[in-house]
Design a protein around this motif. Structure first.
Motif, short mmCIF file in Angstrom:
data_model
loop_
_atom_site.label_atom_id
_atom_site.label_comp_id
_atom_site.label_asym_id
_atom_site.label_seq_id
_atom_site.Cartn_x
_atom_site.Cartn_y
_atom_site.Cartn_z
N PRO A 27 -5.89 -10.48 2.51
CA PRO A 27 -4.66 -10.46 1.69
C PRO A 27 -3.91 -11.78 1.80
O PRO A 27 -3.92 -12.44 2.84
CB PRO A 27 -3.86 -9.31 2.29
N THR A 28 -3.26 -12.18 0.72
CA THR A 28 -2.53 -13.43 0.73
C THR A 28 -1.31 -13.32 1.64
O THR A 28 -0.81 -12.23 1.94
CB THR A 28 -2.09 -13.82 -0.69
N LEU A 29 -0.82 -14.46 2.06
CA LEU A 29 0.24 -14.51 3.07
C LEU A 29 1.51 -13.79 2.64
O LEU A 29 2.22 -13.22 3.48
CB LEU A 29 0.55 -15.96 3.42
N ASP A 30 1.83 -13.82 1.35
CA ASP A 30 3.06 -13.18 0.92
C ASP A 30 3.08 -11.68 1.19
O ASP A 30 4.13 -11.05 1.20
CB ASP A 30 3.31 -13.44 -0.57
N ASN A 31 1.91 -11.10 1.45
CA ASN A 31 1.82 -9.67 1.75
C ASN A 31 2.23 -9.32 3.18
O ASN A 31 2.51 -8.15 3.47
CB ASN A 31 0.40 -9.16 1.49
N PHE A 32 2.24 -10.33 4.07
CA PHE A 32 2.52 -9.99 5.47
C PHE A 32 3.21 -11.08 6.26
O PHE A 32 3.35 -10.98 7.47
CB PHE A 32 1.22 -9.59 6.19
N ILE A 33 3.68 -12.14 5.62
CA ILE A 33 4.24 -13.26 6.36
C ILE A 33 5.52 -12.89 7.09
O ILE A 33 5.80 -13.41 8.16
CB ILE A 33 4.47 -14.48 5.44
N ARG A 34 6.30 -11.96 6.55
CA ARG A 34 7.54 -11.55 7.20
C ARG A 34 7.35 -10.24 7.95
O ARG A 34 6.61 -9.36 7.50
CB ARG A 34 8.67 -11.39 6.17
N GLY A 35 8.04 -10.11 9.08
CA GLY A 35 7.96 -8.88 9.85
C GLY A 35 8.72 -9.01 11.15
O GLY A 35 9.33 -10.04 11.44
N SER A 36 8.67 -7.95 11.95
CA SER A 36 9.37 -7.92 13.24
C SER A 36 8.36 -7.68 14.35
O SER A 36 7.18 -7.41 14.10
CB SER A 36 10.42 -6.81 13.25
#
Length: 238
Positions: A27-36
């Motif tokens: 998956p491309t980065l925009d699918n998981f780049i943000r998180g905790s």
């Protein structure tokens, strides 16, 4: 991990073909780049798609952690020779900058001396840059030191022109020029004199890192002699 899968694309290096994995299913980065921090396990599982053969060596994601501000993450990986075991480490920081653009910082690529020059970095960087482009990454940055002072220059990275960074980079390189000057032939000194003059002018006239690394003269590897051991800030805009 076994042999590279059939149909894996190959890139040439010094007359050889290096296998690079197909990362199109990741998956491309925009699918998981943000998180905790609560998502770190899921992040590592997603990044496990990178656990493949790059040239002669395998990559294994050891750890992945979201940044405290949630803007991105860091990944840590081991590099393994299929016969000898662990021969290096990787670290990358991937995040959104103040303008919301995706930036990749190549924090660490450290291989044992006997493992260098085998094509791993070429294969890994080629595969990852293709993935970064598909993910809409704006730029890749690096702080090149030691052997990387030469390797990242040959890889085509440009100088980071932010004032404090280009000042530091130029200082390191001109210091190295002066350090090797007396041991060079008169013809090679003339080339070094020209470089010093160019660094005294406007940044638009500065030699590129690749130009510096590609220098040749009476010392056929003058560029390597110059750039190896320098410390400079690099960037590649994708």
């Amino acid at each position: 991990m076994g042999e590279p899968p059939a149909g894996t694309p190959a890139i040439p290096i010094r007359g050889r073909k290096l296998h690079t994995p197909d990362l199109s299913a990741m998956p491309t980065l925009d699918n998981f780049i943000r998180g905790s921090a609560a998502d770190d396990g899921k992040l590592k599982a997603t990044l496990s798609a990178l656990n493949q053969r790059y040239g002669p060596y395998d990559v294994h994601i050891a750890q992945a952690n979201y940044l405290p501000d949630g803007s991105g993450f860091k990944l840590y990986a081991s590099v393994r020779d299929p016969d000898k075991g662990m021969i290096g480490i990787l670290e990358r920081k991937i995040y959104h900058d103040e303008q919301g653009r995706i930036v990749v910082h190549n924090t660490v690529m450290d291989l044992d001396d006997e493992a260098t020059g085998k094509g791993f970095a070429t294969a890994f960087n080629s595969a990852m840059e293709s993935y970064y482009r598909r993910s809409g990454v704006d730029r890749v940055t690096v702080f090149a030191t030691d052997d990387g002072g030469y390797a990242w220059a040959r890889a085509g990275y440009d100088f980071d022109l932010r004032p404090e960074r280009i000042e530091s980079s130029v200082s390191s390189i001109t210091t190295k020029i002066r350090a090797i000057y007396d041991s060079c032939s008169p013809a090679d000194r003339s080339q070094l004199d020209d470089l010093l003059r160019r660094f005294e002018g406007r940044t638009i006239g500065y030699p590129t890192p690749n130009e510096l690394a590609s220098l040749t003269g009476d010392d056929r590897e003058l560029g390597r002699t110059l750039m190896k051991g320098t410390a400079w800030y690099g960037v590649r805009v994708l």
